[in-house]
Scaffold this motif. Structure first.
Motif, PDB file in Angstrom:
ATOM      1  N   GLY A 121       0.816  -1.205   0.000  1.00 31.51           N
ATOM      2  CA  GLY A 121       0.000   0.000   0.000  1.00 31.51           C
ATOM      3  C   GLY A 121       0.853   1.259   0.000  1.00 31.51           C
ATOM      4  O   GLY A 121       0.548   2.227  -0.701  1.00 31.51           O
ATOM      5  N   VAL A 122       1.935   1.226   0.778  1.00 30.32           N
ATOM      6  CA  VAL A 122       2.854   2.369   0.807  1.00 30.32           C
ATOM      7  C   VAL A 122       3.443   2.616  -0.574  1.00 30.32           C
ATOM      8  O   VAL A 122       3.581   3.760  -1.016  1.00 30.32           O
ATOM      9  CB  VAL A 122       3.973   2.119   1.844  1.00 30.32           C
ATOM     10  N   ASN A 123       3.770   1.528  -1.280  1.00 29.89           N
ATOM     11  CA  ASN A 123       4.385   1.659  -2.606  1.00 29.89           C
ATOM     12  C   ASN A 123       3.429   2.230  -3.651  1.00 29.89           C
ATOM     13  O   ASN A 123       3.875   2.652  -4.722  1.00 29.89           O
ATOM     14  CB  ASN A 123       4.898   0.294  -3.072  1.00 29.89           C
ATOM     15  N   LEU A 124       2.134   2.238  -3.345  1.00 30.18           N
ATOM     16  CA  LEU A 124       1.162   2.854  -4.256  1.00 30.18           C
ATOM     17  C   LEU A 124       1.155   4.375  -4.132  1.00 30.18           C
ATOM     18  O   LEU A 124       0.545   5.061  -4.959  1.00 30.18           O
ATOM     19  CB  LEU A 124      -0.253   2.331  -3.967  1.00 30.18           C
ATOM     20  N   GLY A 125       1.807   4.909  -3.107  1.00 33.36           N
ATOM     21  CA  GLY A 125       1.774   6.333  -2.814  1.00 33.36           C
ATOM     22  C   GLY A 125       2.084   7.252  -3.983  1.00 33.36           C
ATOM     23  O   GLY A 125       1.307   8.159  -4.289  1.00 33.36           O
ATOM     24  N   PRO A 126       3.221   7.068  -4.685  1.00 36.89           N
ATOM     25  CA  PRO A 126       3.545   7.967  -5.804  1.00 36.89           C
ATOM     26  C   PRO A 126       2.474   7.987  -6.893  1.00 36.89           C
ATOM     27  O   PRO A 126       2.140   9.056  -7.411  1.00 36.89           O
ATOM     28  CB  PRO A 126       4.866   7.382  -6.335  1.00 36.89           C
ATOM     29  N   LEU A 127       1.933   6.810  -7.232  1.00 36.02           N
ATOM     30  CA  LEU A 127       0.892   6.750  -8.261  1.00 36.02           C
ATOM     31  C   LEU A 127      -0.393   7.419  -7.772  1.00 36.02           C
ATOM     32  O   LEU A 127      -1.069   8.125  -8.533  1.00 36.02           O
ATOM     33  CB  LEU A 127       0.612   5.291  -8.636  1.00 36.02           C
ATOM     34  N   LEU A 128      -0.719   7.219  -6.492  1.00 37.07           N
ATOM     35  CA  LEU A 128      -1.909   7.865  -5.926  1.00 37.07           C
ATOM     36  C   LEU A 128      -1.764   9.384  -5.943  1.00 37.07           C
ATOM     37  O   LEU A 128      -2.720  10.103  -6.284  1.00 37.07           O
ATOM     38  CB  LEU A 128      -2.138   7.371  -4.489  1.00 37.07           C
ATOM     39  N   LYS A 129      -0.594   9.884  -5.588  1.00 32.56           N
ATOM     40  CA  LYS A 129      -0.365  11.331  -5.580  1.00 32.56           C
ATOM     41  C   LYS A 129      -0.455  11.905  -6.993  1.00 32.56           C
ATOM     42  O   LYS A 129      -0.983  13.007  -7.183  1.00 32.56           O
ATOM     43  CB  LYS A 129       0.999  11.631  -4.963  1.00 32.56           C
ATOM     44  N   MET A 130       0.040  11.165  -7.957  1.00 35.20           N
ATOM     45  CA  MET A 130      -0.053  11.625  -9.337  1.00 35.20           C
ATOM     46  C   MET A 130      -1.514  11.723  -9.780  1.00 35.20           C
ATOM     47  O   MET A 130      -1.926  12.704 -10.414  1.00 35.20           O
ATOM     48  CB  MET A 130       0.693  10.666 -10.263  1.00 35.20           C
ATOM     49  N   CYS A 131      -2.312  10.707  -9.417  1.00 33.78           N
ATOM     50  CA  CYS A 131      -3.734  10.706  -9.787  1.00 33.78           C
ATOM     51  C   CYS A 131      -4.492  11.832  -9.084  1.00 33.78           C
ATOM     52  O   CYS A 131      -5.371  12.461  -9.679  1.00 33.78           O
ATOM     53  CB  CYS A 131      -4.366   9.359  -9.445  1.00 33.78           C
ATOM     54  N   ILE A 132      -4.145  12.099  -7.829  1.00 32.49           N
ATOM     55  CA  ILE A 132      -4.797  13.190  -7.093  1.00 32.49           C
ATOM     56  C   ILE A 132      -4.493  14.533  -7.757  1.00 32.49           C
ATOM     57  O   ILE A 132      -5.356  15.411  -7.851  1.00 32.49           O
ATOM     58  CB  ILE A 132      -4.345  13.192  -5.620  1.00 32.49           C
ATOM     59  N   ALA A 133      -3.253  14.675  -8.225  1.00 36.99           N
ATOM     60  CA  ALA A 133      -2.873  15.925  -8.894  1.00 36.99           C
ATOM     61  C   ALA A 133      -3.644  16.117 -10.201  1.00 36.99           C
ATOM     62  O   ALA A 133      -3.964  17.244 -10.579  1.00 36.99           O
ATOM     63  CB  ALA A 133      -1.370  15.926  -9.160  1.00 36.99           C
ATOM     64  N   ILE A 134      -3.954  15.026 -10.887  1.00 39.06           N
ATOM     65  CA  ILE A 134      -4.695  15.118 -12.153  1.00 39.06           C
ATOM     66  C   ILE A 134      -6.182  15.286 -11.892  1.00 39.06           C
ATOM     67  O   ILE A 134      -6.823  16.218 -12.371  1.00 39.06           O
ATOM     68  CB  ILE A 134      -4.444  13.861 -13.018  1.00 39.06           C
ATOM     69  N   ASN A 135      -6.746  14.345 -11.111  1.00 36.40           N
ATOM     70  CA  ASN A 135      -8.177  14.372 -10.762  1.00 36.40           C
ATOM     71  C   ASN A 135      -8.403  13.377  -9.626  1.00 36.40           C
ATOM     72  O   ASN A 135      -8.267  12.166  -9.839  1.00 36.40           O
ATOM     73  CB  ASN A 135      -9.036  14.000 -11.967  1.00 36.40           C
ATOM     74  N   PRO A 136      -8.754  13.850  -8.429  1.00 40.79           N
ATOM     75  CA  PRO A 136      -8.924  12.946  -7.278  1.00 40.79           C
ATOM     76  C   PRO A 136      -9.962  11.848  -7.481  1.00 40.79           C
ATOM     77  O   PRO A 136      -9.888  10.796  -6.848  1.00 40.79           O
ATOM     78  CB  PRO A 136      -9.360  13.895  -6.158  1.00 40.79           C
ATOM     79  N   SER A 137     -10.920  12.068  -8.381  1.00 41.11           N
ATOM     80  CA  SER A 137     -11.971  11.070  -8.596  1.00 41.11           C
ATOM     81  C   SER A 137     -11.443   9.818  -9.299  1.00 41.11           C
ATOM     82  O   SER A 137     -12.141   8.795  -9.351  1.00 41.11           O
ATOM     83  CB  SER A 137     -13.110  11.664  -9.421  1.00 41.11           C
ATOM     84  N   ILE A 138     -10.227   9.883  -9.819  1.00 43.73           N
ATOM     85  CA  ILE A 138      -9.645   8.723 -10.493  1.00 43.73           C
ATOM     86  C   ILE A 138      -9.485   7.557  -9.521  1.00 43.73           C
ATOM     87  O   ILE A 138      -9.750   6.403  -9.884  1.00 43.73           O
ATOM     88  CB  ILE A 138      -8.274   9.096 -11.103  1.00 43.73           C
ATOM     89  N   ILE A 139      -9.089   7.856  -8.286  1.00 43.32           N
ATOM     90  CA  ILE A 139      -8.801   6.794  -7.327  1.00 43.32           C
ATOM     91  C   ILE A 139     -10.047   5.978  -6.979  1.00 43.32           C
ATOM     92  O   ILE A 139     -10.028   4.737  -7.104  1.00 43.32           O
ATOM     93  CB  ILE A 139      -8.133   7.371  -6.062  1.00 43.32           C
ATOM     94  N   PRO A 140     -11.160   6.605  -6.519  1.00 44.24           N
ATOM     95  CA  PRO A 140     -12.345   5.786  -6.238  1.00 44.24           C
ATOM     96  C   PRO A 140     -12.901   5.094  -7.479  1.00 44.24           C
ATOM     97  O   PRO A 140     -13.404   3.966  -7.386  1.00 44.24           O
ATOM     98  CB  PRO A 140     -13.353   6.793  -5.668  1.00 44.24           C
ATOM     99  N   THR A 141     -12.796   5.747  -8.639  1.00 44.84           N
ATOM    100  CA  THR A 141     -13.269   5.123  -9.872  1.00 44.84           C
ATOM    101  C   THR A 141     -12.459   3.878 -10.198  1.00 44.84           C
ATOM    102  O   THR A 141     -13.020   2.822 -10.541  1.00 44.84           O
ATOM    103  CB  THR A 141     -13.179   6.113 -11.049  1.00 44.84           C
TER     104      THR A 141
END
Length: 237
Positions: A96-116
């Motif tokens: 889960g920690v290793n997902l951090g960089p990808l999650l931050k990138m998605c949040i910067a683009i559009n936070p709705s990407i993660i729940p989708t």
């Protein structure tokens, strides 16, 4: 005939008569452990988002890999069960920690990407996993050769793209990866059933197989959605 007044027998729908009772109990342990992994991985991802653990990415990746190897090397028994569950939790947390960089990138683009992406992954995983459980035993085990060939193809394409730097090749690799990992959900689920029927009761390691499938699909979907959203914003500008 009033079709709306018919009673639906859910026990019959979810009855896996072709799977032995012992294996069904084994599967319950596998999916319970999988649920634990998802909770711990979510905690690891959240901690990474609110801290600066991203700078320790190499260490957490090595730690995750090391725990997986340690878990694989530790034999399954009642004496080692709690210890191996601890290793599994640690592996899931670092994943889960290793997902951090990808999650931050998605949040910067559009936070709705993660729940989708998460909902999409959950639907895909559930559908393919249930398909494997309802299907005839060994029906999808033949996919193993094709799936591992797909992994080698992805690796080959990635190596080529290191020198070419093609966006098209990168995108094609993502979609191929998504299809391959969907196939692995089918393959791994039926392989777990077959191993359990033959006496392999290592539900902890079987959980690792499904957890890796889920995380891989989640990564692929987030990357695909992130790229599509980024391209959409560029076109709007």
């Amino acid at each position: 005939m009033d079709v709306f007044n018919r009673n639906i027998n859910f026990d019959a729908i979810f009855k896996f008569s072709h799977i032995s009772t012992a294996t069904q109990q084994h599967l319950k342990k596998v999916y319970a452990s999988f649920a634990l992994c998802m909770f711990v991985a979510a905690a690891g991802a959240y901690i990474n988002l609110v801290t600066q653990l991203v700078q320790f990415g190499l260490l957490t990746s090595l730690g995750s890999f090391g725990l997986m190897i340690w878990l694989m090397a530790t034999p399954h028994s009642r004496k080692t069960e709690q210890k191996r569950l601890g290793m599994l939790a640690g592996f899931a947390f670092l994943s889960g920690v290793n997902l951090g960089p990808l999650l931050k990138m998605c949040i910067a683009i559009n936070p709705s990407i993660i729940p989708t992406a998460f909902m999409g992954t959950a639907v895909i995983f559930s559908c393919f996993s249930l398909s494997a459980l309802f299907a005839k035993r060994r029906a999808y085990l033949y996919l193993g050769g094709f799936l591992f060939s797909g992994l080698f193809l992805m690796l080959f394409m990635s190596l080529i793209n290191m020198f070419v730097g093609s966006t098209w090749l990168f995108t094609a690799n993502l979609y191929i990866g998504l299809m391959v990992m969907c196939g692995f959900v089918l393959f791994d689920t039926q392989l777990i059933v077959e191993k359990a029927e033959r006496g392999d009761q290592d539900y902890i390691w079987h959980c690792v197989d499904l957890f890796l499938d889920f995380i891989s699909i989640f990564r692929e979907l987030m990357t695909i959605l992130g790229m599509n959203e980024s391209n959409k914003k560029k076109k709007e500008k």
